[in-house]
Write an enzyme that holds these catalytic residues in place. Structure first.
Site, PDB file in Angstrom:
ATOM      1  N   ASN A  64      -3.327   0.857  -4.254  1.00 52.45           N
ATOM      2  CA  ASN A  64      -3.872   0.791  -2.936  1.00 52.45           C
ATOM      3  C   ASN A  64      -3.907  -0.195  -2.160  1.00 52.45           C
ATOM      4  O   ASN A  64      -4.723  -1.192  -2.506  1.00 52.45           O
ATOM      5  CB  ASN A  64      -5.432   1.451  -3.229  1.00 52.45           C
ATOM      6  CG  ASN A  64      -5.915   1.643  -1.730  1.00 52.45           C
ATOM      7  OD1 ASN A  64      -5.372   1.425  -0.731  1.00 52.45           O
ATOM      8  ND2 ASN A  64      -7.195   2.335  -1.438  1.00 52.45           N
ATOM      9  N   VAL A  65      -2.889  -0.163  -1.060  1.00 53.14           N
ATOM     10  CA  VAL A  65      -2.568  -1.717  -0.693  1.00 53.14           C
ATOM     11  C   VAL A  65      -3.699  -2.000   0.304  1.00 53.14           C
ATOM     12  O   VAL A  65      -3.828  -3.206   0.592  1.00 53.14           O
ATOM     13  CB  VAL A  65      -1.381  -1.486   0.478  1.00 53.14           C
ATOM     14  CG1 VAL A  65      -0.118  -1.073  -0.448  1.00 53.14           C
ATOM     15  CG2 VAL A  65      -1.602  -0.408   1.612  1.00 53.14           C
ATOM     16  N   ASN A  91       5.972  -0.707   3.222  1.00 47.71           N
ATOM     17  CA  ASN A  91       6.083   0.704   3.791  1.00 47.71           C
ATOM     18  C   ASN A  91       4.940   1.591   3.802  1.00 47.71           C
ATOM     19  O   ASN A  91       5.076   2.506   4.599  1.00 47.71           O
ATOM     20  CB  ASN A  91       7.343   1.317   3.206  1.00 47.71           C
ATOM     21  CG  ASN A  91       7.634   2.844   3.278  1.00 47.71           C
ATOM     22  OD1 ASN A  91       8.404   3.042   4.431  1.00 47.71           O
ATOM     23  ND2 ASN A  91       7.106   3.578   2.604  1.00 47.71           N
ATOM     24  N   SER A 143       6.644   0.804  13.669  1.00 46.76           N
ATOM     25  CA  SER A 143       7.024   2.198  14.433  1.00 46.76           C
ATOM     26  C   SER A 143       7.240   1.981  15.912  1.00 46.76           C
ATOM     27  O   SER A 143       6.537   0.984  16.334  1.00 46.76           O
ATOM     28  CB  SER A 143       5.972   2.958  14.219  1.00 46.76           C
ATOM     29  OG  SER A 143       5.982   4.235  14.822  1.00 46.76           O
ATOM     30  N   TYR A 156      -3.244   4.373  14.935  1.00 45.01           N
ATOM     31  CA  TYR A 156      -1.903   4.075  14.410  1.00 45.01           C
ATOM     32  C   TYR A 156      -1.047   3.012  15.102  1.00 45.01           C
ATOM     33  O   TYR A 156      -0.399   2.059  14.622  1.00 45.01           O
ATOM     34  CB  TYR A 156      -1.001   5.302  14.367  1.00 45.01           C
ATOM     35  CG  TYR A 156       0.145   5.281  13.785  1.00 45.01           C
ATOM     36  CD1 TYR A 156       0.501   5.454  12.170  1.00 45.01           C
ATOM     37  CD2 TYR A 156       1.565   5.346  14.421  1.00 45.01           C
ATOM     38  CE1 TYR A 156       1.852   5.329  11.783  1.00 45.01           C
ATOM     39  CE2 TYR A 156       2.811   5.616  13.867  1.00 45.01           C
ATOM     40  CZ  TYR A 156       2.662   5.398  12.520  1.00 45.01           C
ATOM     41  OH  TYR A 156       4.114   5.555  11.832  1.00 45.01           O
ATOM     42  N   ALA A 157      -0.857   3.270  16.469  1.00 44.22           N
ATOM     43  CA  ALA A 157      -0.208   2.340  17.441  1.00 44.22           C
ATOM     44  C   ALA A 157      -0.936   0.929  17.233  1.00 44.22           C
ATOM     45  O   ALA A 157      -0.023  -0.108  17.313  1.00 44.22           O
ATOM     46  CB  ALA A 157      -0.322   2.808  18.954  1.00 44.22           C
ATOM     47  N   ALA A 158      -2.094   1.012  17.339  1.00 43.39           N
ATOM     48  CA  ALA A 158      -2.652  -0.487  17.060  1.00 43.39           C
ATOM     49  C   ALA A 158      -2.544  -1.153  15.916  1.00 43.39           C
ATOM     50  O   ALA A 158      -2.015  -2.461  15.752  1.00 43.39           O
ATOM     51  CB  ALA A 158      -4.419  -0.466  17.073  1.00 43.39           C
ATOM     52  N   SER A 159      -2.233  -0.579  14.746  1.00 43.28           N
ATOM     53  CA  SER A 159      -2.135  -0.983  13.427  1.00 43.28           C
ATOM     54  C   SER A 159      -0.398  -1.492  13.391  1.00 43.28           C
ATOM     55  O   SER A 159      -0.224  -2.357  12.845  1.00 43.28           O
ATOM     56  CB  SER A 159      -2.227   0.090  12.259  1.00 43.28           C
ATOM     57  OG  SER A 159      -1.067   1.051  12.377  1.00 43.28           O
ATOM     58  N   LYS A 160       0.423  -0.734  14.135  1.00 47.64           N
ATOM     59  CA  LYS A 160       1.617  -1.091  14.073  1.00 47.64           C
ATOM     60  C   LYS A 160       2.010  -2.202  15.127  1.00 47.64           C
ATOM     61  O   LYS A 160       2.932  -3.015  14.717  1.00 47.64           O
ATOM     62  CB  LYS A 160       2.584   0.288  14.323  1.00 47.64           C
ATOM     63  CG  LYS A 160       2.633   1.397  13.297  1.00 47.64           C
ATOM     64  CD  LYS A 160       3.094   0.841  11.949  1.00 47.64           C
ATOM     65  CE  LYS A 160       3.121   2.115  10.841  1.00 47.64           C
ATOM     66  NZ  LYS A 160       3.500   1.344   9.656  1.00 47.64           N
TER      67      LYS A 160
HETATM   68  N1  LIG Z   1       8.242   9.473   9.717  1.00 45.87           N
HETATM   69  C1  LIG Z   1       8.283   9.024  10.644  1.00 45.87           C
HETATM   70  O1  LIG Z   1       8.609   9.411  11.751  1.00 45.87           O
HETATM   71  C2  LIG Z   1       7.925   7.456  10.923  1.00 45.87           C
HETATM   72  C3  LIG Z   1       8.172   6.875  12.016  1.00 45.87           C
HETATM   73  C4  LIG Z   1       7.854   5.349  12.314  1.00 45.87           C
HETATM   74  C5  LIG Z   1       7.206   4.930  11.226  1.00 45.87           C
HETATM   75  N2  LIG Z   1       7.050   5.455  10.192  1.00 45.87           N
HETATM   76  C6  LIG Z   1       6.452   4.375   9.044  1.00 45.87           C
HETATM   77  O2  LIG Z   1       7.149   4.456   7.941  1.00 45.87           O
HETATM   78  C7  LIG Z   1       6.476   4.501   6.661  1.00 45.87           C
HETATM   79  C8  LIG Z   1       6.810   5.764   5.694  1.00 45.87           C
HETATM   80  O3  LIG Z   1       6.416   6.720   6.187  1.00 45.87           O
HETATM   81  P1  LIG Z   1       6.956   8.199   5.908  1.00 45.87           P
HETATM   82  O4  LIG Z   1       7.247   9.117   6.902  1.00 45.87           O
HETATM   83  O5  LIG Z   1       7.877   8.063   4.671  1.00 45.87           O
HETATM   84  O6  LIG Z   1       5.625   8.812   5.340  1.00 45.87           O
HETATM   85  P2  LIG Z   1       5.169   9.629   3.865  1.00 45.87           P
HETATM   86  O7  LIG Z   1       3.597  10.016   4.297  1.00 45.87           O
HETATM   87  O8  LIG Z   1       6.064  10.426   3.432  1.00 45.87           O
HETATM   88  O9  LIG Z   1       5.028   8.501   2.907  1.00 45.87           O
HETATM   89  C9  LIG Z   1       4.067   7.367   2.876  1.00 45.87           C
HETATM   90  C10 LIG Z   1       3.871   7.032   1.467  1.00 45.87           C
HETATM   91  O10 LIG Z   1       2.744   6.023   1.720  1.00 45.87           O
HETATM   92  C11 LIG Z   1       1.693   6.251   0.442  1.00 45.87           C
HETATM   93  N3  LIG Z   1       0.434   5.664   0.673  1.00 45.87           N
HETATM   94  C12 LIG Z   1      -0.352   6.071   1.679  1.00 45.87           C
HETATM   95  N4  LIG Z   1      -1.423   5.257   1.597  1.00 45.87           N
HETATM   96  C13 LIG Z   1      -1.230   4.435   0.680  1.00 45.87           C
HETATM   97  C14 LIG Z   1      -2.059   3.265   0.129  1.00 45.87           C
HETATM   98  N5  LIG Z   1      -3.295   3.100   0.558  1.00 45.87           N
HETATM   99  N6  LIG Z   1      -1.502   2.443  -0.777  1.00 45.87           N
HETATM  100  C15 LIG Z   1      -0.297   2.873  -1.303  1.00 45.87           C
HETATM  101  N7  LIG Z   1       0.513   3.704  -0.913  1.00 45.87           N
HETATM  102  C16 LIG Z   1      -0.240   4.594   0.127  1.00 45.87           C
HETATM  103  C17 LIG Z   1       1.700   7.786   0.344  1.00 45.87           C
HETATM  104  O11 LIG Z   1       1.241   8.191  -0.852  1.00 45.87           O
HETATM  105  C18 LIG Z   1       3.112   8.182   0.548  1.00 45.87           C
HETATM  106  O12 LIG Z   1       3.974   8.197  -0.581  1.00 45.87           O
HETATM  107  C19 LIG Z   1       4.963   4.254   6.999  1.00 45.87           C
HETATM  108  O13 LIG Z   1       4.369   3.346   7.355  1.00 45.87           O
HETATM  109  C20 LIG Z   1       4.863   5.097   8.517  1.00 45.87           C
HETATM  110  O14 LIG Z   1       4.037   4.641   9.525  1.00 45.87           O
HETATM  111  C21 LIG Z   1       7.472   6.621   9.827  1.00 45.87           C
END
Ligand SMILES: NC(=O)c1ccc[n+]([C@@H]2O[C@H](COP(=O)([O-])OP(=O)(O)OC[C@H]3O[C@@H](n4cnc5c(N)ncnc54)[C@H](O)[C@@H]3O)[C@@H](O)[C@H]2O)c1
Length: 248
Positions: A64-65, A91, A143, A156-160
């Site tokens: 868990n990050v 990621n 993002s 989410y926006a604040a985190s990114k």
């Molecule tokens: N899908 C999109 O359109 C999009 C757009 C911009 C940014 N992102 C970013 O890309 C990244 C990946 O997104 P995705 O679309 O593949 O999402 P996803 O939900 O398919 O995958 C996210 C992964 O992170 C893991 N995860 C969640 N919380 C965790 C934690 N506390 N510790 C360890 N692992 C954890 C989940 O189990 C999952 O496998 C994210 O940071 C997301 O914010 C996604």
């Protein structure tokens, strides 16, 4: 010649989605890859799958990050498995959407804890060996929402947006030791995070995107590959937008 031959990488949130695609592409380019995600079983399964597809050395671990000890164990586990850590991809990410008026404080904090604090903790844990080695790459998954804002996603926006500030600060701190830190800022990518959207909403989104389509996860992995490899040796503190022109 494979572009990441002899390198080792740790990718968080790599059991599925964009993280899986990055782990797969890095492995196909010759890297040994640690797949790290919430579930140890799912991480191990994804790692085995990637090894079968690419022939690369892979392993999986649960973390868990948002927990410091998990991050330290993940870095130690990667060094124990592969001998060193060259590339960290932060990621892992979550959403807990809602309008601010209705957003609970816990939902704000939970998203910041994973998306922003998690990247800080992982970078801190990884930096010890990277700074010592005087080489390394850290890639943070930001993002478009962190750049442009989004109604219903204040947390989410604040985190990114915070992750972008973290990226630039780490880049300045680590540059003297040749540790390069950059972010990728995807637009809308086809993953489980966006699969939940109604077709109507998806069509509306495509209308706003100059390239007129949703991004494939592999297109994000290619950007991460550029930032992980030798072609970006003079690039640090940058945000590489991969958004089809959605935000310029
Ligand atoms: N899908 C999109 O359109 C999009 C757009 C911009 C940014 N992102 C970013 O890309 C990244 C990946 O997104 P995705 O679309 O593949 O999402 P996803 O939900 O398919 O995958 C996210 C992964 O992170 C893991 N995860 C969640 N919380 C965790 C934690 N506390 N510790 C360890 N692992 C954890 C989940 O189990 C999952 O496998 C994210 O940071 C997301 O914010 C996604």
């Amino acid at each position: 010649m494979k572009r990441l031959e002899g390198r080792t990488a740790l990718v968080t949130g790599a059991a599925r989605g964009i993280g899986y695609e990055i782990a797969l592409m890095f492995a196909a380019e010759g890297a040994s890859v640690m797949v790290a995600d919430l579930s140890a079983e799912e991480s191990a399964a994804a790692a085995a799958d990637i090894a079968a597809k690419t022939g690369a050395k892979t392993a999986g671990l649960g973390l868990n990050v948002a927990r410091e000890e998990d991050c330290e164990k993940a870095v130690d586990g990667t060094v124990a498995a592969f001998g060193r850590l060259d590339i960290l991809v932060n990621n892992a990410g979550i959403t807990k959407d809602g309008l601010v008026l209705r957003m609970k404080q816990e939902d704000f904090s939970a998203v910041i804890d994973v998306n922003l604090k998690g990247a800080f903790l992982m970078a801190k844990a990884a930096s010890k060996s990277m700074l010592k080695a005087r080489s390394g790459r850290i890639i943070n998954m930001a993002s478009v929402v962190g750049q442009a804002g989004q109604a219903g996603q204040a947390n989410y926006a604040a985190s990114k947006a915070g992750l972008i500030g973290l990226t630039k600060s780490l880049a300045r701190e680590f540059a003297p030791r040749n540790v390069l830190v950059n972010a990728v800022a995807p637009g809308f990518v086809r993953t489980r995070m966006t699969d939940g959207l109604k077709e109507e909403a998806k069509a509306k989104i495509c209308e706003m995107i100059p390239l007129g389509r949703i991004c494939e996860p592999a297109e994000i992995a290619k950007a991460a590959l550029f930032l992980a490899g030798d072609d970006s040796a003079y690039v640090t503190g940058q945000v590489l937008a991969v958004n089809g022109g959605l935000y310029m």
